[in-house]
Design a protein around this motif. Sequence first.
Motif, short mmCIF file in Angstrom:
data_model
loop_
_atom_site.label_atom_id
_atom_site.label_comp_id
_atom_site.label_asym_id
_atom_site.label_seq_id
_atom_site.Cartn_x
_atom_site.Cartn_y
_atom_site.Cartn_z
N ILE A 90 92.12 85.61 -0.08
CA ILE A 90 91.39 86.58 0.74
C ILE A 90 89.96 86.10 0.98
O ILE A 90 89.43 86.20 2.09
N ASP A 91 89.34 85.51 -0.05
CA ASP A 91 88.00 84.97 0.11
C ASP A 91 87.96 83.81 1.09
O ASP A 91 87.04 83.70 1.91
N TYR A 92 88.98 82.93 1.01
CA TYR A 92 89.03 81.77 1.91
C TYR A 92 89.21 82.20 3.36
O TYR A 92 88.54 81.71 4.26
N GLN A 93 90.15 83.10 3.58
CA GLN A 93 90.53 83.44 4.95
C GLN A 93 89.83 84.67 5.51
O GLN A 93 89.76 84.85 6.72
N GLY A 94 89.32 85.51 4.63
CA GLY A 94 88.60 86.69 5.07
C GLY A 94 89.45 87.95 5.01
O GLY A 94 90.66 87.92 5.23
N GLN A 95 88.80 89.05 4.69
CA GLN A 95 89.51 90.32 4.58
C GLN A 95 90.04 90.81 5.92
O GLN A 95 90.93 91.66 5.96
N ASP A 96 89.49 90.29 7.00
CA ASP A 96 90.02 90.66 8.31
C ASP A 96 91.31 89.90 8.63
O ASP A 96 91.98 90.23 9.61
N ILE A 97 91.66 88.91 7.82
CA ILE A 97 92.90 88.14 8.02
C ILE A 97 93.97 88.59 7.04
O ILE A 97 95.09 88.93 7.43
N LEU A 98 93.64 88.59 5.75
CA LEU A 98 94.61 88.97 4.72
C LEU A 98 94.31 90.36 4.17
O LEU A 98 93.17 90.65 3.80
N THR A 99 95.33 91.18 4.10
CA THR A 99 95.21 92.53 3.56
C THR A 99 95.78 92.57 2.15
O THR A 99 96.91 92.10 1.91
N GLN A 100 95.01 93.12 1.21
CA GLN A 100 95.47 93.21 -0.17
C GLN A 100 96.62 94.21 -0.29
O GLN A 100 96.70 95.19 0.46
N ASN A 101 97.52 93.96 -1.22
CA ASN A 101 98.62 94.90 -1.48
C ASN A 101 98.09 96.23 -2.01
O ASN A 101 97.01 96.28 -2.60
N PRO A 102 98.84 97.31 -1.81
CA PRO A 102 98.35 98.64 -2.18
C PRO A 102 97.98 98.77 -3.66
O PRO A 102 98.66 98.22 -4.53
N ASN A 103 96.90 99.48 -3.90
CA ASN A 103 96.48 99.93 -5.23
C ASN A 103 95.98 98.82 -6.14
O ASN A 103 95.93 98.98 -7.36
N TYR A 104 95.62 97.67 -5.54
CA TYR A 104 94.96 96.62 -6.33
C TYR A 104 93.49 96.58 -5.95
O TYR A 104 93.12 96.81 -4.81
#
Length: 580
Positions: A566-580
């Motif tokens: 997520i840090d490499y690609q950006g939060q606008d690219i990868l979405t974290q799985n629920p509740n983490y």
Amino acid sequence: MMIKKHIHKSWAIMLLLTFCNSSCSDKFLEVPATGQLSEAQLNSKAGIEGLLVAAYAETNGRGFRRVTSTFNWMRGSISGGDANKGSNSGDYGDLIPWMTYQLYPSLGDIGQKWNAMYEGISRANAVMRILPKAGADVTEADKQRISAEARFLRAHYYFDLKRMFNMVPFVDETLTYGNGIEKVPNNTDIWPKIEADLDYAYKNLPATQSLVGRSNKWAAAAYLAKIYLYQKKYQDAKLLFDEVIANGVTSGGLKYALVANYTDIFNAAKETNSESVFAIQAAANTGSTDNSNTDLGLNYPYGSSAPGGCCGYFQPSFELANSFRVNAQGLPLLDGSYNAGANQLKTDQGMISDQPFTPDSAPVDPRLDWSIGRRGIPFLDWGVHPGYSWIRDQSFGGPYSPKKFIHYKSQVKNLSDATASTDTYSAINYNIIRFADVLLMAAEAEIEVGTLQKAQTYVNMVRERAANKEAWVKTADGKAAANYVIAPYTAPWTDKVAARQAVQFERKLELSGEGHRFFDLVRWGTAEKVLNDFLNYEIAKLPVAYSGGKFTSGRDEFAPIPQTQIDYQGQDILTQNPNY
């Protein structure tokens, strides 16, 4: 995902350039990059086959941590309750969150797993990318086979990512660094892509191969049927399983069938057999332990006299061992009573090896003693398991040792690697899919489409193989090492719920310690209840190991997306799985 490699010129060259006049030619700088192959070298048949072999090689997670291979003993078996981390609390503590459902996005092994699978995908895509430029020595038949093998492998790696993380980016051979690969989001379900790759492989792979470790038409069919099952496409799965069971052969041309002796599945000297559908290939004494079953290098009994001598990991759970209890008729205790009172398997927990101990005489499924090492029972050809002296820390890991993927004493330095510091690098293959697995998956599909008796037939085939008395664990005088009792189901199955329970429990017994259990529980929708019941039972036995353990529905079905990605690609690219 694979990191782009850059060529850096040294400061010495930079200084030299400052003294070079404008007419100085720079052609002397045009030197091929060290450690890289040119396109002309790669587009030959030998070059393309080499790329393909590299794509197969990543199935064992080489180049990353031991827990990243597609065996999934960490996630499939430890998170599934088959086993605990083992060893002691201080050794490789990063594995503890997998058994207590306390994963977090920055956990190193999560990032390693992600990287290893995308490395495999990158290698498969490299094959696909070079094929259109293939040289004259690559025939059209070669191209068809090679592309089908590459797409089979790509589907395999993506399937592993899908069931581990759920929503992941799908990158094919058309994307490379600089043209969008780093901008692919994880907002699209990749099941259709996996299906398409396996369907292509099924239609284009040959039935047999020159090398038995390669995928073939029938391995692709079995895998595609498995993908259907995961998506609850039961009719599609059933029809394809019918084809595989009736007509499937190994890459070496053997008709798919159960081997007579259960333990031959895990014997490196006998593993190229009719039951192996697709396996991670392992070899010893090749010049590199990377070619061995490195993923299981920690998972041996502990102690100077024990097989391998190191390191005491992957100890089967109390709950799993109890599950092999049977009633007087030789059928499993499907009501869960195996964890109650006298049904619990007698153990030597808390007893040192020189204290007298006799295993109890209550009836058990014979697969218990091919799957779990326990005190008082012969351990392959290593002698009788002594209990405590082969366990690193009973108070943390319990009294049991792993047994399925341990080589024989007679195979040391032959089918274990003679060049390694320990004898734990073996030539034992891991079957990603084996025929018993196919039969039990087919039984699931039959139940869901309403043909319960056919499901019972498939389950009984598996149970009847286990009933082969010639293959039971024996004492030195040739007698059965325990009170083994097993029988097929004889009363017709008429209730879908009961039949489903029987099949699911059969998978638990037959495939224990093979990396399936957690993923099965999640796809069945039973993970929260089964795993919390497991924790409630196991924590009373091993309070330190399972401290704080709890499975939370809506979170713990999938691992978190690695924070590094997520840090490499950006939060606008990868979405974290629920509740983490």
